[in-house]
Every structure is written in structure tokens, then in C-alpha cells.
Design an enzyme around this catalytic site. Sequence first.
Site, short mmCIF file in Angstrom:
data_model
loop_
_atom_site.label_atom_id
_atom_site.label_comp_id
_atom_site.label_asym_id
_atom_site.label_seq_id
_atom_site.Cartn_x
_atom_site.Cartn_y
_atom_site.Cartn_z
CE LYS A 119 -4.13 -2.15 2.12
NZ LYS A 119 -4.95 -1.83 3.42
CE LYS A 202 -8.01 -10.25 -2.58
NZ LYS A 202 -7.80 -9.93 -1.05
CE LYS A 205 -12.68 -2.61 -1.48
NZ LYS A 205 -13.40 -3.25 -0.37
#
Length: 340
Positions: A119, A202, A205
Site C-alpha cells: 500500500k 486478485k 474494486k
Amino acid sequence: MAEVVHTPRVFSGIQPSGGLTLGNYLGALKRFGETQDQGEMPTIYCIVDMHAITVWQDPEKLRHATRALTAGFIASGIDPTKSILFNQSAVPGHAQLGWIFNCVARLGWMQRMTQFKDKAGKNSENVSLGLFAYPALMAADILVYHATHVPVGEDQKQHVELTRDIAIKFNNDYGTDFFPVPEPVIEGAATRVMSLRDGTKKMSKSDPSDMSRINLTDDADTIAKKIRKAKTDPEPLPETLDGLEGRPEARNLVNIYAALSGKAADEVVAEYAGQQFGTFKPALADLAVERLSPISSEMSRLMQDPAEIDRILAHGAEQANAIAAPIVRRARDIVGMVGA
């Protein structure tokens, strides 16, 4: 004072950071409902809104996402009369125990967390302290309820392992067996659902392409269209699962079919052995529409009454706090903090 007996208890949470996908449903929500309905141990499910603000969130969008996730939990089978369902920030014990665990966890442990590296990327000096330290809060989320079992996807297993380390170190530091050492529960045919456009990534969204995912708010036509257009290869389905090696898109669709149907992946391969995706995809589309359209409709109905969602969350927070508050008081006492 006698230590707490560790009653088996399930805890898991999801971050309200955008729309729910098929990956959230198969990797978490569907299994949450199944665990609840088995009735083998109490189940506590949490919308982890404190984790969401480790990166800046628009306040109105966060409120909406929290309610939408609550609707997703309920529409996917979580019954607030059977499970405790609440938002994390409404129970003070999470933050209180999180600080204690900040002081138990070691800096090196946090630096090894792969999700922080993913991240933060190359910008690690400019991210929030919360993004770096949130695994200690995640440990508090689990241990503030003395949870013994934590349903998670493969990508969250490292966080449960850190929680185990924190529990063991706390117990060793203070000569106690107060906190249980929880077990990650990873099961099912599609615990990690991959992108419909790239079977090596993966389902997310945050992917720029909406065709890469099935959203739980998609209508029947959209679900069917996305599956029909999902990336595959020209080969037919093999006789055995081994034949899917090196075919990530094919394996992903087989896994999704298995998870939605409740069958094992090898059963699905046996059923469709030798058939082309021109046959398999329509069958998968029909199955996905059958399973997911009722969820989409129920989420839409629930979101028309946000006050009722807030009432459900408030009631769940009262139930959660009744468990968490005595555990926090005892943890404070063990480390030598004075007062109520």
C-alpha cells in the site's frame, strides 16, 4: 483474580473502502454466513471503519460505504439476531487495546508486513502512521473479544500470525495466559477470487476496468455479460484439476463455479471435462445470476432505510461492548493501569 476461560468464538471484519465484489462474497461473506448458521460457536462480524481512515476518506462516502457494507453482510446471510454485527469505531475497546498492543508489538514486526509495503509503495515516508501501525489495531479487533477463530482470505493470514505473536508476547511479558492464540480459518474453493481479465491478479474494486470484477450491486444482465466476456483460453476443460495448471483464467472460473455451487473444483472439472468455454460460461453465468441477484436486490432494499441500518449497528455495538469492556479492563489491570 482468575484468568478468563477462552470460550471458542469467531471474529472477522471487512473494511468499508468501496463497493463489494464477488471476491468479498466468496472469500468472506458467504463463509461468514455458513459459520454463523453452523451454530458451533458465537460469531462477531465487524465493519472496520477505523482501518478505513488509515488513508484519507471523504466523510460522506465513508458513511455510505459503512452502511452499504452492513447491507452486504445482511443480504449475504448474516442475521443480526444470530451474529453480533457492528462498526469498529462504536466500541472504544478496539482503540484502547490497540494502544496497549502498539506497545507490545515490535517495530521489526510491522516493517515485515507485506500489505504495508504494497500500500505504501515507494512513498512510505509520507503515508499515515495509522497505515504503518494498523496491524496492532487488527490484533486488538480480534483479541478484544478473546476470539479463537478468524475466517480470513490467504492475503490476511499474515495479520492473524502477527496477532498470535502479540498475544504470546503479551502473555509472556506479564506472566499470564489472558489472551488466546487465535487460529486463522482459510477454507473453500474460491478463498482468493481472481480478476476476470487477468487470472494472475486478485479481483479488486480498485481495478480501473469494471469488467475485471462482479460487483454485488450488479444486475442480472451485467453479471451474465461480465462472465461471458471473462478472459479464457482456447483449450477445452481438462479431465482433471492438474490439467488447469498454467491456465489461471480457466482455473479461476472453475473455482468460482465450485464456490457458488458448493461443489469441489475437481467435481466441476469432471462434470464439464472436454467441453469448451462456450458451454461452460453460460452455465456459470446462470449460476452466478441465481446466487447473486437476490443479494443485489436485498442490498438495494436495505439501503433505502439507512436509519434501520444505523439501528442494527448501534444494537450490535452494545452487544460487542458488553464483551469487550471487561476484557479491556482486565488487560489494563494486568499492565498496571489504574482506574475504571
